[in-house]
Scaffold this motif. Structure first.
Motif: not given
Ligand code: SAH
Ligand code: SF4
Ligand code: F3S
Length: 425
Positions: A139-145, A184-193, A221-223, A242-246
């Motif tokens: 359900h929760l995903g991380f994407v490293t940017i 089907g992941i609905k909550d995605i967090t973009l990652l970076g230091q 969408l989170r970060f 942006c509507d998806k950005v929490c």
């Protein structure tokens, strides 16, 4: 071979473990269901505080007995601790067989084949292109940017163990997002230091968010993490539009005292930070703000510590991760002659935690009566007759319900609140 990965530290490590799984699967290895059925046990580790390292060393020493019954059983050290002290650990009797650093995961298959005992070279070009991370959560995903850090905050080991900052190509991020959403992941967090310094051939972080916000389908969408010194007006606009950005931002303050902030090399003043908060709250109504704080930095006087408590009262964070300063050898702050006694650090940490608990309770209680959007992730920790999830503004919510709700969005009424959980219906 069957492998099992244990992950410590921040979300960056969670994301890296997913990358490691992908590399191992492609090389013909399989994930083991548990440690008992594994031939290789990998520890993806954190060096940010001494306690984090001690915990992992304890875990490894508990697992090395397996080599007696299974002579081919291997223990592999990955991540930040591997980078910091891995070579030294390899030379002593810790039970660790192989050590692989953060830019060397592609070499894992050859290392497991016995071609070398370690790979620890930094490679500023490595952004792990053409790999599909294996998502460990449905359900929760991380994407490293981006990878690495260039900020050298004086207390922090991260730039030394993660190497220089680099941004991943837009196309790769887009592909990772599409795969996650497709699964089907609905909550995605973009990652970076420091996501605010994302720059790929001129593409900035706010523009990246705008583009990702256009991908079709429902997802949040989170970060993390935003560095206050680089938080632009443009980012605030994107969060508004942006509507998806929490409606949540994690904005580490670290200290509320101007002198300590300077000594920490944070690159902003408290005034600048406060101005950013005011602007965020004006443009993004109901935004939740969370932070990281350090108690007992070298030379911190009682009055300077109280400046941090005052900042907490002034800003009223929804939540704060409070840490006791930990000396990390190799960093500038560790060379200071003004290290505070452990008892002072502990006592200040406790006061910080107590204050934040009150503030969090107040913030959470202010939600009572409202209707919130909950993305249900799992059963609640306390009872199988309840499920739990997160609101858009990153608050944990529990509601009555069964497994059929897991993975769904629910509009729930907040009935009650503790300092950490919204109790909903
Ligand atoms: N890049 C992120 C966070 C990195 S580490 C950022 O800049 O916000 C996460 C948190 O650990 C930091 O925000 C800081 O509060 C804490 N931390 C880092 N080094 C520490 C140390 N030596 N002692 C105590 N806390 C530390
Ligand atoms: Fe550490 Fe500072 Fe980099 Fe964050 S921005 S990882 S605290 S050096
Ligand atoms: Fe993360 Fe710990 Fe490394 S916080 S970057 S896993 S030192």
């Amino acid at each position: 071979m069957k492998y099992y990965i244990e992950t410590y530290g921040c979300q960056m490590n969670v994301s890296d473990s997913e990358l490691v799984a992908s590399i191992l699967n492609t090389a013909g290895h399989d994930a083991a269901a548990d440690i008992d059925s594994a031939d290789v046990l990998l520890f993806n580790t954190c060096s940010v505080r001494e306690h984090a390292e001690e915990r992992v060393l304890g875990r490894i020493s508990n697992e090395k007995h397996r080599k007696k019954a299974k002579p081919k059983f291997k223990i592999v050290l990955l991540g930040c601790m591997a980078q910091r002290i891995g070579k030294r650990l390899l030379e002593t009797d810790t039970g660790i067989d192989y050590v692989v650093g953060v830019d060397n995961y592609r070499q894992l298959p050859s290392i497991l084949a016995g071609e070398a005992h370690y790979a620890l070279d930094f490679d500023t070009k490595e952004v792990y292109r053409e790999l599909q991370p294996v998502h460990s959560n449905k359900h929760l995903g991380f994407v490293t940017i981006m990878r690495g850090c260039n900020n050298f905050c004086s207390y922090c080991i991260v730039p030394y163990v993660r190497g220089r900052e680099r941004s991943r190509p837009y196309e790769d991020i887009l592909q990772d997002m599409q795969i996650a959403i497709g699964q089907g992941i609905k909550d995605i967090t973009l990652l970076g230091q420091n996501v605010n310094s994302y720059n790929y051939n001129g593409l900035s972080f706010p523009e990246l968010l705008r583009r990702l916000n256009d991908i079709k389908g429902y997802y949040r969408l989170r970060f993390i993490t935003s560095h206050p010194k680089d938080l632009s007006d443009e980012l605030i606009k994107v969060m508004r539009d942006c509507d998806k950005v929490c409606e949540h931002i994690h904005l580490p303050l670290q200290s509320g005292d101007p002198e300590i902030l300077k000594k920490m090399n944070r690159g902003y003043s408290y005034q600048h930070y406060l101005e950013r908060i005011i602007s965020l709250r004006q443009q993004v109504p109901d935004i939740a703000i969370t932070t990281d704080l350090i108690a007992g930095f070298p030379g911190e006087s009682e009055a300077q510590f109280e400046a941090t408590l005052n900042a907490m009262r002034e800003i009223e964070y929804d939540y704060a991760f409070c840490f006791k300063y930990s000396e990390r050898s190799g960093t500038l702050a560790a060379t200071s002659a003004e290290q505070l006694p452990e008892s002072v650090r502990l006592e200040r940490l406790q006061r910080m935690i107590d204050l934040q608990r009150e503030i969090t309770l107040k913030k959470f209680r202010a939600e009572i009566g409202k209707t919130v959007e909950v993305f249900v992730e799992d059963f609640s920790k306390k009872s199988k007759a309840q499920v739990s999830g997160k609101t858009r503004d990153f608050k944990i919510a529990v509601l009555s319900g069964d497994a059929s709700l897991i993975g769904s969005l629910q509009y729930a009424k907040v009935l009650d609140a503790t300092s950490g959980t919204l109790i909903c219906e």
